[in-house]
Design a protein around this motif. Structure first.
Motif, PDB file in Angstrom:
ATOM      1  N   SER A   3     -13.164   5.172  11.079  1.00 44.48           N
ATOM      2  CA  SER A   3     -13.046   4.629   9.705  1.00 44.48           C
ATOM      3  C   SER A   3     -13.628   3.362   9.498  1.00 44.48           C
ATOM      4  O   SER A   3     -13.898   2.941   8.346  1.00 44.48           O
ATOM      5  CB  SER A   3     -11.474   4.574   9.446  1.00 44.48           C
ATOM      6  N   SER A   7     -15.908   2.625   6.135  1.00 45.47           N
ATOM      7  CA  SER A   7     -14.878   1.427   5.171  1.00 45.47           C
ATOM      8  C   SER A   7     -15.624   1.150   3.872  1.00 45.47           C
ATOM      9  O   SER A   7     -14.818   0.991   2.972  1.00 45.47           O
ATOM     10  CB  SER A   7     -14.618   0.333   5.974  1.00 45.47           C
ATOM     11  N   ASP A  16      -2.946   9.911   4.507  1.00 47.91           N
ATOM     12  CA  ASP A  16      -2.844   9.898   5.816  1.00 47.91           C
ATOM     13  C   ASP A  16      -4.067  11.089   6.140  1.00 47.91           C
ATOM     14  O   ASP A  16      -4.877  10.720   6.935  1.00 47.91           O
ATOM     15  CB  ASP A  16      -1.593  10.979   6.267  1.00 47.91           C
TER      16      ASP A  16
ATOM     17  N   CYS B 342      -1.109   1.483   0.158  1.00 46.52           N
ATOM     18  CA  CYS B 342      -2.590   1.366   0.594  1.00 46.52           C
ATOM     19  C   CYS B 342      -2.724  -0.201   0.854  1.00 46.52           C
ATOM     20  O   CYS B 342      -2.305  -1.189  -0.031  1.00 46.52           O
ATOM     21  CB  CYS B 342      -3.473   1.854  -0.325  1.00 46.52           C
ATOM     22  N   THR B 352      -8.430  -8.391   8.708  1.00 45.57           N
ATOM     23  CA  THR B 352      -8.201  -7.508   9.461  1.00 45.57           C
ATOM     24  C   THR B 352      -7.052  -7.834  10.499  1.00 45.57           C
ATOM     25  O   THR B 352      -6.008  -7.279  10.551  1.00 45.57           O
ATOM     26  CB  THR B 352      -9.230  -6.906  10.294  1.00 45.57           C
ATOM     27  N   CYS B 359       2.274  -1.647   9.963  1.00 42.45           N
ATOM     28  CA  CYS B 359       2.423  -0.254  10.703  1.00 42.45           C
ATOM     29  C   CYS B 359       1.790   0.706   9.899  1.00 42.45           C
ATOM     30  O   CYS B 359       1.776   1.171   8.907  1.00 42.45           O
ATOM     31  CB  CYS B 359       3.980   0.125  10.952  1.00 42.45           C
ATOM     32  N   GLU B 360       0.684   1.554  10.757  1.00 42.26           N
ATOM     33  CA  GLU B 360       0.004   2.450  10.077  1.00 42.26           C
ATOM     34  C   GLU B 360       0.606   3.657   9.750  1.00 42.26           C
ATOM     35  O   GLU B 360       0.043   4.536   8.858  1.00 42.26           O
ATOM     36  CB  GLU B 360      -1.288   3.024  11.319  1.00 42.26           C
ATOM     37  N   LYS B 361       1.976   3.927  10.181  1.00 42.41           N
ATOM     38  CA  LYS B 361       2.516   4.923   9.679  1.00 42.41           C
ATOM     39  C   LYS B 361       3.184   4.668   8.452  1.00 42.41           C
ATOM     40  O   LYS B 361       3.423   5.783   7.522  1.00 42.41           O
ATOM     41  CB  LYS B 361       3.841   5.414  10.849  1.00 42.41           C
ATOM     42  N   THR B 364      -1.384   2.937   4.519  1.00 43.81           N
ATOM     43  CA  THR B 364      -2.369   3.752   4.648  1.00 43.81           C
ATOM     44  C   THR B 364      -3.497   2.443   4.729  1.00 43.81           C
ATOM     45  O   THR B 364      -3.814   1.849   3.560  1.00 43.81           O
ATOM     46  CB  THR B 364      -2.934   4.731   3.536  1.00 43.81           C
ATOM     47  N   LYS B 365      -4.233   1.993   5.857  1.00 46.10           N
ATOM     48  CA  LYS B 365      -5.040   0.981   5.987  1.00 46.10           C
ATOM     49  C   LYS B 365      -6.405   1.226   5.915  1.00 46.10           C
ATOM     50  O   LYS B 365      -7.005   2.484   6.548  1.00 46.10           O
ATOM     51  CB  LYS B 365      -4.906   0.139   7.367  1.00 46.10           C
TER      52      LYS B 365
END
Lengths: 507, 507
Positions: A3, A7, A16, B342, B352, B359-361, B364-365
Motif C-alpha cells: 500500500s 499510496s 478494508d 480514513c 506516518t 488501530c488498522e482495524k 483505514t490508513k
C-alpha cells in the motif's frame, strides 16, 4: 503491491477491501461500445488497476464455431455458425432465440464474476454487449445480486447516437468486423441493418427503472456531446466518469519527444537539471525544423480536404479515397480551420532549451512541473555504475522492482508515482482538439507511451526506448495510429521507423 | 503572475489569451443556486483563477433600497423596498414588472461583463439569478454576443430539485434570507411559495433550445443525484464539471492536523524526512486519544438521532431542536450506519509515525505522496537563519513572493505548485461521505485550510498557523463549520479555540 507504493493513487484502497467495479455496457449495435470499452480499460490498466473486458459477441461466435465444428449444424440455408451472426438470430419475437442469447450473456457474465472474485486488488470487469432490453438487464442484475450479494459495484454505461452521420460511419466499420468479414458488402449491410431493427424494437434506454432501483449509470450521447450521470459516488466510477468526460474524436497529432542530450546525459548522470550539450542543441534545431515541416504537411492536407469537401461532403461509395474521409464526420469538424499547436515542456533546462527555437507566435508554449523527470531522490547526479558501486542494495532493489521501487531521499519517485502525476496530463491530452508536442524526459516518455500503446505492467518496466527517438500518436475512429521517428545526427533529420514497437522489447 | 510559476496548473494559459468563462445560473428559487455558486467560486479562487459572483437579487434589493431612501416609494400597502421582495413583484403576467426585472438582470450582467473584460488573467464571472425563462436567457445571450462578440465563453449551470424533502428544507432556509428576515414566518413562507408559483409558470429547464444553439450546459439534479452535461469542452468548464461531480452534502468530519514535532522541527530545519522527537510522540499519543474520543461522541450523537427518528422522521414545527435535524434530509442519509474513518498521512516519517497509534482495524490508513511536505529543494535541511545567511537572495525572494517563489534545486516547489498537487485531494475530500483525518505538514495544512476558509491569495501566504493546532471542518447545508483545537502538552489534550481565524493574521 504494497500500500505504501500505491499510496500516491489516492484511495486505491477503499475501506478494508480493494474496491471492485462491474461495468455493464448498454446500447444498440454500432454505437461505439467496444471502442469505449477498449479505451476505458486501457486507461484503467494504465492507472494500475486490473481491468478486463468480457465480450458477449465473441462468446456467441466462439460457441457457434464449436457447435459447427462438432457438426451439430442445423438444417438450414445457413450453417449454425453463420446463423448466429445473421440478423435472424436477433429476432426478439422468437422466444427460443431470446433465451439462447440470454444464456450466452449469462455465461459471459459468469466468466466475469469468477474473474472478479479471484482478484485480490482493485479491479474492474466490463461486460461488453448490447443489454438493450429491460428484461436482459434485470436478468443480469438478479444474477449479480445472487453471486456477489450486492449491486453496489454495478455501473451501467450506455452509448447512444442520434447523429446520423456518425451512425452511418459506424455501420460501415461493422462490415469489416468479425460477423461480416469476407461477405458481400451490400448483403452484409442489409443484414446488419435488419439486426439493428430487431434490437430497436425492444430497446429501452437507461432511465426511470435504473433510477428507481438506484443503480448508478453513465450515458454518453453522440461521442460525448451530452453526458448524463446518475448516482456516481464510488472512487472507481468517479475515475471512469472523469475519463469519459474528456473524450473527443477530433483528428490531431500528439507528439512525444525527449529533450536533447544534456551535459548530465553525456556523462550518464541521472535526474538533475542540466543544460544541453552542443549535440543537444543540434537535436533541438532539428526538432524545430522537423515539427515545422510536419505541421505544414498537415495544413496542406487540411486545405486539400476542404477543397474536396466543398464539392461533396456526402458519402460516396464509388470513390474509395473520398469514402475513407467522408466516413468519419467527427474528424471533419477539425478540418475547417488550422489547429492550434501547443508545446508543453517540463520545467527543467534540458527540455525548455530544446523547445527554445519554437516561435512563441506560432506555438503556444507552456512549462509544466508535471512533466519533470522521474525524481531520483538521493541518487540524482549519479551514474548507474556509481549507484551500483556505492549503493548496491538500492541498485538491486530498483532493478528488480522498477515499477514500484521509489528512489530513496526527498521527493524520490517510482514509476507508479509518475503514473499518478501524469494522470492530469493524459486527461488534458484526451480533452484537447489541437496538436500538442510534449518535450520531456525518457522516463516520462515511457509512461506516456505505455498509456497510448496499452502496455502491460511488466512491459512498462522492461521497455527500452532507443535514445533520441520521438513519437507521434493520432487518435482514429478505431484506436490510435502510432509512428516512431529516429533522430539522425549526421543529417539533422528525423526518419520514420516502421515496426518500431518490436524494437522496444529486445529479448 | 509569470507563466513559469503557473506552469504546473496544466494550461492555465490557453492559446494566446487567458481564457474566460461566463457562468449563467439557471433554476427556480430555493434550488441551492447561491450555495453552489459560493462553493464553486471558492474552489476556482483557490486554484488561483479570479472568480466573482454577480447576484441579481442583491442588486434588486439594493436598487429598491436606494429608491426607498430617495422617498420615491409607491402609494401601496407595501413600501417600494418591501414590494420588490414580495411575491407580487415576480408576477410573470405583469409586463411592466417583467421588464423591470429584465433591466435589473441586464445591469448586473453589464457589471459582470465590465469586470470580465478588465481581467488580464484567466477569470470566471458568475451570474447568480433564476434565469428560468427562455426569454430571459435569450436576452442575456444577445447582450453577451453584442458585448463580447462570441458566446464561446458561456456555460449555463442549472440546479433542479425533485426531492420534496430537500425542497422543503431549502424553503425554510429562505425565511432567514435577506428578503424575509424579521418577518412573520408563516406569512413569509406563504409569500415565498407564491413567488415560486409565479416562477414555475414560466420556467423552462435547459434542453432543446440550448442544444440547438450549441450552448454548453451543466444540469445538477437533486444535489448531484443526477448530473447532465452538454458540450463541455473548454479547460475552465471541464474544471467546473469535474468539481461539481464530486459533490455531496453528507454530514461528516474532515480533520486536518500536522504531524508531531520531528527532530528537524526541534532544530528549525525545514523540508526533510525526519523522525518524531519524544515531544512528537507524546503529541501522537494525545492525538489518538483525542480522535478516538471525538469519534465516540459522533457515534453517540448518531445513535440518539436514530432513536429520535424512529419516532418521527417528519418535519415538526413545534419542536425546534428536532426541526433543525429534520430540516435537512440529506444529512440523515449519513446517520443510518456508523461512518468509516480514513486516515491519510504523507509518506514522510513525521506523519506516518504520528498516525502509528491508530488501530488498522478501526481506521483505514493510507499514505499519500500527494500529502508530502512542500519540497524545499536545495534548502531542505537548513534553518531559515542559515538560508538568510548563506543564500540571502533566495531568502528575500522567497519572503517577498511566498506564493509564487519556487525553492531552487531538484523538485523545489512554491505554494501554487502545492495547490496544483493537492487538487485531487480536495476533489476526493468533496466526494467522500466518511470521516477523514489528514496528518500532514504545516505548509500543506495552510493550503488545505485556505480552500475550506476561502482565503484570498495574499492571506494564504501571510497566514500564521500556531504550532500544534489542528482543525475540524464539517460540511453543512449553508457552508462549512470550522473549529480549531490547540494541543496542550502539559495535559496531553486538544482544546477548542473559539474565534481561531482571527489569530491566523496577527497584525
Amino acid at each position: 503491491m504494497g500500500s505504501s507504493v500505491l499510496s500516491n493513487l489516492p484511495c486505491a484502497k477503499e475501506a478494508d477491501a480493494a474496491p471492485k467495479l462491474l461495468i455493464i455496457m448498454v446500447g444498440l449495435p454500432a454505437r461505439g461500445k467496444s471502442y469505449i470499452v477498449r479505451k476505458l480499460s486501457r486507461y484503467l490498466n494504465w492507472l494500475q488497476y486490473e481491468a478486463r473486458v468480457f465480450n458477449v459477441g465473441e462468446r456467441r461466435r466462439a460457441e457457434a464455431h464449436v457447435e459447427q465444428s462438432g457438426e451439430k449444424a442445423e438444417e438450414s440455408h445457413l450453417s449454425r455458425g453463420q446463423f448466429s451472426s445473421s440478423a435472424a438470430f436477433f429476432d426478439p419475437t422468437n422466444a427460443d432465440l431470446v433465451s439462447a442469447r440470454d444464456q450466452i450473456a449469462l455465461k459471459t457474465l459468469d466468466e466475469l464474476l469468477n474473474w472478479l472474485s479471484r482478484q485480490d486488488s482493485s479491479s474492474i470487469g466490463i461486460l461488453d454487449a448490447t443489454n438493450s432490453t429491460q428484461e436482459r438487464r434485470q436478468i443480469l442484475l438478479s444474477h449479480i445480486r445472487r453471486k456477489r450479494g450486492t449491486l453496489n459495484e454495478v455501473l451501467f454505461i450506455e452509448t447512444c447516437c442520434f447523429d446520423q452521420d456518425i451512425l452511418e460511419h459506424n455501420f460501415q466499420l461493422k462490415l469489416n468486423g468479425p460477423d461480416y468479414r469476407g461477405q458481400d458488402p451490400d448483403e452484409a449491410l442489409r443484414d446488419f441493418r435488419q439486426r439493428v431493427v430487431f434490437y430497436e424494437k425492444s430497446y429501452v434506454p437507461l432511465g426511470e427503472v435504473e433510477e428507481q432501483d438506484k443503480i448508478p449509470y453513465l450515458q454518453v450521447i453522440d461521442v460525448g456531446r451530452k453526458i448524463n450521470t446518475h448516482l456516481i459516488q464510488g472512487y472507481l466510477s468517479s475515475r471512469v466518469v472523469e475519463y469519459m468526460l474528456n473524450f473527443n474524436l477530433s483528428e490531431r497529432q500528439i507528439w512525444i519527444f525527449s529533450g536533447g542530450e544534456s551535459i548530465d546525459d553525456s556523462a550518464g548522470r541521472i535526474g538533475r537539471r542540466s543544460d544541453l550539450t552542443e549535440n543537444g542543441q543540434r537535436y533541438a534545431a532539428s526538432l524545430v525544423r522537423f515539427i515545422h515541416g510536419e505541421r505544414e504537411r498537415w495544413e496542406k492536407k487540411r486545405q486539400s480536404h476542404r477543397t474536396q469537401n466543398r464539392d461533396s461532403t456526402r458519402f460516396s461509395v464509388d470513390d474509395p479515397t473520398r469514402k475513407q474521409d467522408a466516413l468519419h464526420p467527427q474528424r471533419h469538424k477539425n478540418w475547417s480551420c488550422p489547429l492550434d499547436f501547443c508545446i508543453w515542456t517540463s520545467t527543467m533546462p534540458q527540455t525548455t532549451q530544446t523547445a527554445l527555437g519554437f516561435c512563441e507566435k506560432l506555438f503556444t508554449k507552456l512549462q509544466m512541473k508535471t512533466l519533470d523527470d522521474l525524481n531520483a531522490g538521493d541518487m540524482a547526479g549519479l551514474t548507474f555504475e556509481e549507484i551500483a558501486t556505492s549503493q548496491p542494495a538500492v541498485y538491486t532493489a530498483r532493478k528488480q522492482h522498477k515499477l514500484l521501487y521509489r528512489w530513496p531521499g526527498l521527493g524520490g519517485e517510482c514509476y507508479v508515482d509518475l503514473i499518478s502525476r501524469l494522470r492530469p496530463v493524459i486527461l488534458e491530452l484526451e480533452r484537447r482538439k489541437d496538436h500538442v508536442l510534449l518535450v520531456t524526459h525518457r522516463a516520462v516518455v515511457r509512461v506516456l507511451l505505455s498509456y497510448f500503446l496499452d502496455l502491460r505492467r511488466d512491459d512498462l518496466a522492461e521497455m527500452v526506448i532507443p535514445k533520441n527517438w520521438g513519437f507521434c500518436l493520432k487518435p482514429t475512429p478505431y484506436g490510435i495510429d502510432f509512428s516512431a521517428y529516429s533522430y539522425r545526427p549526421e543529417s539533422g533529420t528525423f526518419c520514420l521507423e516502421p515496426g518500431a514497437q518490436n524494437k522496444f522489447f529486445p529479448s
